[in-house]
Design an enzyme around this catalytic site. Structure first.
Site, PDB file in Angstrom:
ATOM      1  NE  ARG A 156      -1.945  -1.956   3.533  1.00  4.93           N
ATOM      2  CZ  ARG A 156      -2.133  -3.010   4.050  1.00  4.93           C
ATOM      3  NH1 ARG A 156      -3.362  -3.575   3.699  1.00  4.93           N
ATOM      4  NH2 ARG A 156      -1.329  -3.632   4.765  1.00  4.93           N
ATOM      5  CB  ILE A 157       3.478   2.250   2.089  1.00  6.10           C
ATOM      6  CG1 ILE A 157       2.651   2.597   3.558  1.00  6.10           C
ATOM      7  CG2 ILE A 157       4.345   3.736   2.565  1.00  6.10           C
ATOM      8  CD1 ILE A 157       3.384   2.074   4.869  1.00  6.10           C
ATOM      9  NE  ARG A 239       8.896  -2.423  12.091  1.00 10.76           N
ATOM     10  CZ  ARG A 239       7.948  -1.654  11.835  1.00 10.76           C
ATOM     11  NH1 ARG A 239       7.980  -0.313  11.110  1.00 10.76           N
ATOM     12  NH2 ARG A 239       6.558  -1.544  12.156  1.00 10.76           N
ATOM     13  CD  GLU A 268      13.486   2.037  14.921  1.00  7.53           C
ATOM     14  OE1 GLU A 268      13.985   2.420  13.557  1.00  7.53           O
ATOM     15  OE2 GLU A 268      12.075   2.391  15.195  1.00  7.53           O
ATOM     16  CG  HIS A 286      10.212   4.478  13.459  1.00  7.33           C
ATOM     17  ND1 HIS A 286      10.444   3.339  13.866  1.00  7.33           N
ATOM     18  CD2 HIS A 286       9.094   4.353  12.828  1.00  7.33           C
ATOM     19  CE1 HIS A 286       9.439   2.395  13.145  1.00  7.33           C
ATOM     20  NE2 HIS A 286       8.685   2.957  12.574  1.00  7.33           N
ATOM     21  CB  ILE A 287       8.494  10.968  12.952  1.00 12.09           C
ATOM     22  CG1 ILE A 287       9.449  11.603  12.117  1.00 12.09           C
ATOM     23  CG2 ILE A 287       8.983  11.097  14.456  1.00 12.09           C
ATOM     24  CD1 ILE A 287      10.001  12.961  12.047  1.00 12.09           C
TER      25      ILE A 287
HETATM   26  C1  8YV Z   1       4.798   3.251  14.314  1.00 18.03           C
HETATM   27  C2  8YV Z   1       5.244   1.978  12.058  1.00 18.03           C
HETATM   28  O1  8YV Z   1       4.588   4.457  14.533  1.00 18.03           O
HETATM   29  O2  8YV Z   1       3.057   1.503  11.673  1.00 18.03           O
HETATM   30  C3  8YV Z   1       4.164   0.945  11.719  1.00 18.03           C
HETATM   31  O3  8YV Z   1       4.547  -0.023  11.314  1.00 18.03           O
HETATM   32  O4  8YV Z   1       6.321   1.884  11.823  1.00 18.03           O
HETATM   33  C4  8YV Z   1       5.158   3.405  12.595  1.00 18.03           C
HETATM   34  O5  8YV Z   1       3.916   3.706  12.080  1.00 18.03           O
HETATM   35  C5  8YV Z   1       5.453   2.420  15.113  1.00 18.03           C
HETATM   36  O6  8YV Z   1       5.703   1.150  14.768  1.00 18.03           O
HETATM   37  C6  8YV Z   1       4.841   2.480  16.591  1.00 18.03           C
HETATM   38  O7  8YV Z   1       4.000   1.470  16.789  1.00 18.03           O
END
Ligand code: 8YV
Length: 327
Positions: A156-157, A239, A268, A286-287
């Site tokens: 999707r992304i 990731r 991380e 990770h934002i």
């Molecule tokens: C989250 C992410 O902020 O959805 C995911 O897989 O990596 C991020 O959107 C993070 O994993 C916190 O749960």
């Protein structure tokens, strides 16, 4: 009797209030990241857990928490959950797909642009007071418009990033994925399927949006980076662990690729020290999904899943629905 649930991290009050209408809720106002021992202790007597990517639910945790029936992840990625172990123990696992797709794609695109146009590096230069004159080659970078956007992972992304590149910036889009998209989906985002080697060779801007798994671990290491053009950039919003951070740091230092934009890191919140000292990498903590609207939607969806899972409803986004069928 009301069931007990753990909300493992601090979340929005509105979400805790919704959960408290159904359950006895133990929260984590301090927002400490629990060790495995602490997590197991907190989960005693709990039927459900609202977790984030920071909490690891593995076979050991599940074995130590026999009353647990549901683990609801506030994340689309679920490599923090041993899904097979959950299924074997009849524990429902859920994630939060869709609600963060566009927000994460916005960020991935922005990080790619910041990387190609050297925004962080030039901002640091300016803040250090080093800007004394204009020069013809000061922070010259590479174009986004018209450049080849190469996407590794086309879920999707990945598709949302491809659409931005194709429609907004006139970028030829190539992709590699375990499975090829249907022709109409390829046409919608203007993407052409290529082998992984071709993807790396042709990329002007490589964007990584693969889920993390044992197979995707170090999908990009020294050998893959060696295939890329010296002018190319690499952006990772998926990731940590998909990219070998030590190999990437070396490639960046030796200018074997031009620059990288990283929102995720191996191990991380620790970041490889070599990355921290390099100028040609944009680093964010990770934002990618961090907008008010999206984080609320993610938390609400995780809460919807938890409420449904423990009150006989239908959880909207289960990962192992077979568990429900067997109940
Ligand atoms: C989250 C992410 O902020 O959805 C995911 O897989 O990596 C991020 O959107 C993070 O994993 C916190 O749960």
């Amino acid at each position: 009797m009301r069931k007990h649930v753990l909300v493992a991290r601090r979340v929005f009050d509105s979400v805790t209030t919704r959960l408290a209408a159904h359950f006895e809720v133990e929260g984590n106002a301090e927002d400490r990241v629990f060790s495995k021992v602490e997590l197991i202790a907190k989960l005693q007597g709990k039927a459900g857990a609202f977790i984030t990517g920071s909490e690891r639910i593995d076979a050991e945790v599940l074995a130590a928490c026999p009353e647990l029936r549901a683990v609801c992840n506030m994340a689309v990625g679920y490599n923090n959950i041993d899904l097979a172990a959950c299924t074997a123990r009849g524990v429902l696992a859920t994630n939060t797909p869709d609600v963060l797709t566009e927000t994460t794609a916005d960020f991935g695109f922005a990080l790619m642009m910041a990387t190609a146009r050297r925004m962080a590096e030039s901002e640091h230069f300016l803040r250090r007071g080093e800007w004394t004159k204009w020069s013809v080659d000061m922070f010259i970078g590479s174009d986004i418009h018209g450049a080849t956007l190469a996407i590794l992972g086309m879920g999707r992304i990945g598709r949302a990033i491809a659409r931005r590149g194709h429609l907004g910036f006139g970028m030829p889009v190539i992709y590699h994925n375990r499975s090829r998209l249907a022709p109409e989906l390829e046409a919608e985002v203007g993407a052409r399927y290529v082998s992984k080697d071709e993807l790396l060779k042709q990329a002007d801007h490589l964007v990584i949006v693969l889920p993390y798994s044992a197979e995707s671990h170090h999908s990009i290491g020294a050998a893959e980076l060696a295939l890329m053009k010296p002018e190319a950039t690499l952006t990772n919003v998926a990731r940590g662990g998909i990219v070998d951070d030590a190999a990437l740091a070396e490639a960046l230092r030796e200018r074997r690729i031009a620059a990288a934009g990283l929102d995720v890191f191996e191990g991380e919140p620790r970041v490889h020290p070599d990355l921290l000292s390099l100028p040609n990498v944009v680093l964010t903590p990770h934002i990618a999904s961090a907008t008010v609207k999206t984080r609320l939607a993610m938390a609400d969806l995780a809460a919807d899943n938890l409420i449904a899972a423990l009150t006989g409803g239908v959880p909207p986004t289960p990962l192992n629905p077979e568990v429900l069928a067997a109940r």
